[in-house]
Design a protein around this motif. Structure first.
Motif, PDB file in Angstrom:
ATOM      1  N   TRP A 154       2.014  -0.206 -11.511  1.00 16.60           N
ATOM      2  CA  TRP A 154       1.999  -1.397 -12.424  1.00 16.60           C
ATOM      3  C   TRP A 154       0.554  -2.041 -12.192  1.00 16.60           C
ATOM      4  O   TRP A 154      -0.548  -2.149 -13.368  1.00 16.60           O
ATOM      5  CB  TRP A 154       2.665  -2.717 -11.589  1.00 16.60           C
ATOM      6  CG  TRP A 154       2.182  -3.924 -12.620  1.00 16.60           C
ATOM      7  CD1 TRP A 154       2.722  -4.134 -13.969  1.00 16.60           C
ATOM      8  CD2 TRP A 154       0.715  -5.347 -12.455  1.00 16.60           C
ATOM      9  NE1 TRP A 154       2.405  -5.513 -14.437  1.00 16.60           N
ATOM     10  CE2 TRP A 154       1.536  -5.906 -13.548  1.00 16.60           C
ATOM     11  CE3 TRP A 154       0.960  -5.367 -11.409  1.00 16.60           C
ATOM     12  CZ2 TRP A 154       0.177  -6.627 -13.009  1.00 16.60           C
ATOM     13  CZ3 TRP A 154      -0.377  -6.267 -11.126  1.00 16.60           C
ATOM     14  CH2 TRP A 154      -0.450  -7.388 -12.473  1.00 16.60           C
ATOM     15  N   GLN A 155      -0.346  -1.876 -10.767  1.00 13.32           N
ATOM     16  CA  GLN A 155      -2.333  -2.616 -10.595  1.00 13.32           C
ATOM     17  C   GLN A 155      -2.170  -1.278 -11.416  1.00 13.32           C
ATOM     18  O   GLN A 155      -3.957  -2.523 -11.884  1.00 13.32           O
ATOM     19  CB  GLN A 155      -1.995  -2.072  -9.425  1.00 13.32           C
ATOM     20  CG  GLN A 155      -2.624  -3.825  -8.553  1.00 13.32           C
ATOM     21  CD  GLN A 155      -2.471  -4.011  -7.037  1.00 13.32           C
ATOM     22  OE1 GLN A 155      -2.934  -2.475  -7.053  1.00 13.32           O
ATOM     23  NE2 GLN A 155      -3.411  -4.652  -6.551  1.00 13.32           N
ATOM     24  N   ASP A 186      -2.660  -1.600 -15.153  1.00 13.30           N
ATOM     25  CA  ASP A 186      -3.412  -3.221 -15.344  1.00 13.30           C
ATOM     26  C   ASP A 186      -4.840  -3.253 -15.044  1.00 13.30           C
ATOM     27  O   ASP A 186      -4.778  -3.582 -16.089  1.00 13.30           O
ATOM     28  CB  ASP A 186      -2.768  -4.835 -14.388  1.00 13.30           C
ATOM     29  CG  ASP A 186      -3.331  -5.784 -14.578  1.00 13.30           C
ATOM     30  OD1 ASP A 186      -2.841  -6.404 -16.022  1.00 13.30           O
ATOM     31  OD2 ASP A 186      -4.132  -6.509 -13.736  1.00 13.30           O
ATOM     32  N   HIS A 196       4.703  -1.630  -7.655  1.00 18.31           N
ATOM     33  CA  HIS A 196       3.466  -2.454  -7.435  1.00 18.31           C
ATOM     34  C   HIS A 196       2.263  -1.323  -7.755  1.00 18.31           C
ATOM     35  O   HIS A 196       1.468  -2.358  -8.857  1.00 18.31           O
ATOM     36  CB  HIS A 196       3.287  -3.363  -6.524  1.00 18.31           C
ATOM     37  CG  HIS A 196       2.739  -4.471  -6.290  1.00 18.31           C
ATOM     38  ND1 HIS A 196       2.307  -5.738  -7.185  1.00 18.31           N
ATOM     39  CD2 HIS A 196       1.008  -4.457  -5.689  1.00 18.31           C
ATOM     40  CE1 HIS A 196       1.634  -5.818  -7.063  1.00 18.31           C
ATOM     41  NE2 HIS A 196       0.397  -5.576  -6.259  1.00 18.31           N
ATOM     42  N   TYR A 197       1.915  -0.930  -7.128  1.00 17.68           N
ATOM     43  CA  TYR A 197       0.661  -0.765  -7.166  1.00 17.68           C
ATOM     44  C   TYR A 197       0.633   0.755  -8.561  1.00 17.68           C
ATOM     45  O   TYR A 197      -0.629   0.641  -9.013  1.00 17.68           O
ATOM     46  CB  TYR A 197       0.458   0.910  -5.842  1.00 17.68           C
ATOM     47  CG  TYR A 197      -0.719   1.838  -6.761  1.00 17.68           C
ATOM     48  CD1 TYR A 197      -1.856   0.691  -5.934  1.00 17.68           C
ATOM     49  CD2 TYR A 197      -1.058   3.223  -6.065  1.00 17.68           C
ATOM     50  CE1 TYR A 197      -3.348   1.951  -6.326  1.00 17.68           C
ATOM     51  CE2 TYR A 197      -2.180   3.539  -6.655  1.00 17.68           C
ATOM     52  CZ  TYR A 197      -3.512   2.824  -6.429  1.00 17.68           C
ATOM     53  OH  TYR A 197      -4.078   4.044  -6.178  1.00 17.68           O
ATOM     54  N   PRO A 212     -10.184  -5.851 -10.648  1.00 15.68           N
ATOM     55  CA  PRO A 212      -8.146  -5.663 -10.585  1.00 15.68           C
ATOM     56  C   PRO A 212      -7.407  -4.405  -9.744  1.00 15.68           C
ATOM     57  O   PRO A 212      -6.833  -5.140  -9.639  1.00 15.68           O
ATOM     58  CB  PRO A 212      -8.031  -4.882 -11.984  1.00 15.68           C
ATOM     59  CG  PRO A 212      -9.457  -5.830 -12.419  1.00 15.68           C
ATOM     60  CD  PRO A 212     -10.846  -4.888 -11.682  1.00 15.68           C
ATOM     61  N   LEU A 213      -8.586  -3.820  -9.261  1.00 16.07           N
ATOM     62  CA  LEU A 213      -8.041  -2.825  -7.803  1.00 16.07           C
ATOM     63  C   LEU A 213      -8.119  -3.196  -6.281  1.00 16.07           C
ATOM     64  O   LEU A 213      -7.535  -2.822  -5.400  1.00 16.07           O
ATOM     65  CB  LEU A 213      -7.694  -1.568  -8.324  1.00 16.07           C
ATOM     66  CG  LEU A 213      -7.393  -0.357  -9.154  1.00 16.07           C
ATOM     67  CD1 LEU A 213      -8.305   0.952  -9.317  1.00 16.07           C
ATOM     68  CD2 LEU A 213      -5.950  -0.503  -9.074  1.00 16.07           C
TER      69      LEU A 213
END
Ligand SMILES: [Zn+2]
Ligand SMILES: [Zn+2]
Length: 593
Positions: free
Chosen positions: A180-181, A184, A177-178, A429-430
């Motif tokens: 991916w973040q 992104d 998930h991280y 976004p982070l």
């Protein structure tokens, strides 16, 4: 990594991350013998280690280093703590390993204080405060992220080291998930999108931290500015225009000189006597407008607004894209009012902020009540030393928030130097929070400048000042919006709202007439007359995040239609030009997204 003997409490994840830094250092020393370790702290979401490596390590080498780390983890090498004397520690870093960085850290510790060292396995040891996992197999899934240069102790006069960043999580899902973040956030990075869409630029000759707004970026700014100005005019604000400079004297009166000088540009000596300085804030100028006339209670609340240009002398190392700059334009206003009016004025500002956020589609914001820190007050300190004043300001803000039924968190040490404030916090976004909008209650500046108004009783009274910014500085808001929309600005803000694409050269004249019809209604439109294939033109317009592509060919030309392509929905088919214009008009007016 700190030196002193005691273990500190740390979350399980931080312990894993910090232990991973040791495993990284051990792996690097194995692969690159002679590497000298500097520091390897835990940071948000991960860790890094700064090292003097006798080879240039690139991103391509990271998998190999990760593999060496995995071997240490798989072997479950134990972490063991030991206390050494300063003398033994210094010897270790002179004879066994020549390491001037560790020696420098150790030299700073008092002679009598024991130093803790941690073994990883039986063959590798590092100076460290701890705590650590019991053995390397307890470290969760990890990944090395990147490598960058970093000066020893952040000092550009000292050696340049190589810094390897990594991340560690409790389980594989969290790690993925991280990652991916991160990807992104990279895709949304305003510096990257700003360049791709041609919104802003920097020039070496102009200087760092001084953005140049290109036509498309300037368009977004202008639209935001017009919109907010109109909202303010409708709410009884009066817009003013004031200069970017003032005499230093004014900032001595305001207190900026005492509390804010470090963030100001150097003083300009103008002629023999005048010392001028670029303004770091607009408040004192607006105060001069207030003082330009004798004021009566009938004029209050007096709401003076300006997209005021401010200059902050940020260190060059801290400048970054639009988020940290040296020149910015603040959607500023100063409300001069009576104490009785404070609460309703604050409520009015919060309502304006909520309206603006609603239109921009911002829904995940939260409120922070930023308070002073009494230990940082007085001469040379960050805050004006006047406890009674701080308490009063805080009470007004809390009462207003209670009336509005809004939740907030308190943050000591985040106030302006002259008063407490409500900050509206947004997330990038982070997930980092940043402040864009603020509301501040200020009793200090009115008293510094001796502000007065004639009350109903015919006597002089002191007004209160509310400083507020709704969309904050345009640089920050636009950086935020670029990342929020990933460059796909809603129709009303899009720098180019439609591109007309003639299928063949013979459709160019019709394409031009379609564009003229849009321009007449003040829409922003371009005609793509390049000798490219239609598909290529569509692809380019799509990459530029243009909301509408109007493809025109023989049939459109005969029927007076346009074949509409919307950037997300794709082909919407042919429609009469008038129908398309009505849709566009509606989306602009209603600011739909
Ligand atoms: Zn450690
Ligand atoms: Zn102000």
């Amino acid at each position: 990594m700190s030196h002193n003997g005691k273990d500190v409490s740390a979350s399980e994840l931080d312990v894993m991350r910090h232990s991973a830094a040791h495993v990284l250092a051990k792996a690097v020393q194995k692969l690159y013998p002679g590497s000298k370790l500097a520091i390897g702290p835990v940071i948000e979401n991960g860790f890094y280690y700064d090292m003097d490596i006798p080879a240039r390590v690139s991103e391509d080498d990271l998998p190999r280093i990760e593999q060496a780390m995995r071997e240490i983890v798989a072997a479950g090498e134990p972490f063991k703590r030991e206390e050494w004397t300063k003398q033994r520690a210094l010897e270790h870093y002179s004879s066994e390993q020549d390491n001037p960085f560790k020696r420098e850290i150790i030299e700073e510790v008092p002679d009598t204080e024991p130093l803790s060292f941690y073994w990883t396995g039986s063959d590798w040891v590092d100076l460290c405060r701890g705590p650590h996992v019991t053995d390397a197999s307890k470290i969760g899934p990890f990944k090395l992220l990147n490598i960058a240069g970093a000066y020893w102790r952040g000092d550009e006069k000292r050696p340049m080291l190589q810094r390897i960043y990594g991340t560690v999580w409790q389980n594989q899902d969290q790690l993925e998930h991280y990652l991916w973040q991160l990807e992104d956030a990279r895709q949304r990075d305003h510096r990257r999108i700003g360049k791709e869409l041609g919104l802003f630029a920097f020039s070496d000759l102009v200087g760092p931290g001084l953005p140049l707004w290109l036509p498309k970026g300037a368009t977004i700014r202008r639209e935001l500015e017009r919109w907010v100005t109109d909202l303010e005019l409708a709410r009884g604000y009066q817009h003013v225009i004031t200069p970017d400079v003032a005499k230093v004297e004014m900032y001595r009166v305001s207190g900026h000189w005492e509390h804010y000088k470090d963030s100001m540009f150097p003083v300009m000596q103008a002629g023999d006597e005048q010392q001028l300085v670029l303004r770091p804030m607009n408040c004192p100028h607006h105060i001069q407008i207030y003082q330009h006339d004798q004021r009566s209670y009938r004029e209050l609340p007096l709401r003076l607004a300006e997209f005021g240009t401010m200059w902050r002398y940020e260190k060059s190392g801290e400048l970054s894209g639009l988020s940290r700059v040296r020149r910015m334009d603040l959607n500023d206003a100063h409300i001069f009012c009576t104490p009785e009016q404070i609460e309703s004025e604050i409520i009015g500002v919060v309502e304006l902020i909520e309206h603006v956020y609603g239109v921009l589609g911002i829904t995940d914001h939260w409120y922070r009540l930023s308070l002073w820190d009494p230990s940082d007050a007085g001469a040379g300190g960050k805050y004006v030393n006047n406890p009674e004043m701080w308490e009063r300001g805080e009470r007004y803000l809390k009462d207003a928030m209670a009336r509005l039924g809004l939740a907030y968190v308190e943050a000591p040490g985040e106030a302006a130097f002259y008063g407490p404030k409500i900050d509206v916090q947004l997330r990038d976004p982070l997930g980092h929070s940043e402040t864009i909008s603020t509301i501040q209650v200020d009793f200090h500046l009115p008293s510094q400048f001796g502000l007065e108004y004639v009350g109903e009783d015919g006597q002089f009274h002191r007004p209160v000042m509310i400083h507020r910014g709704v969309i904050g500085t345009l640089v920050r808001m636009i950086a935020y919006l670029i990342e929020k929309y990933a460059g796909a600005f809603p129709v009303w803000l899009a720098p180019v709202q439609a591109v007309v694409i003639p299928i063949a050269d013979r459709h160019l004249a019709y394409a031009q007439s379609v564009a003229s019809a849009l321009r007449e209604r003040a829409f922003r439109v371009e005609v793509d007359s390049r000798r490219e294939k239609m598909q290529a033109k569509i692809r380019d317009a799509q990459a530029q995040q243009v909301p509408y592509m109007l493809v025109v060919g023989d049939r459109d030309q005969q029927a007076g239609t346009v074949s509409v392509r919307e950037r997300r929905q794709g082909d919407l088919g042919a429609q009469p030009l008038a129908t398309f214009l009505a849709t566009l008009e509606d989306q602009r007016t209603n600011k739909t997204r």
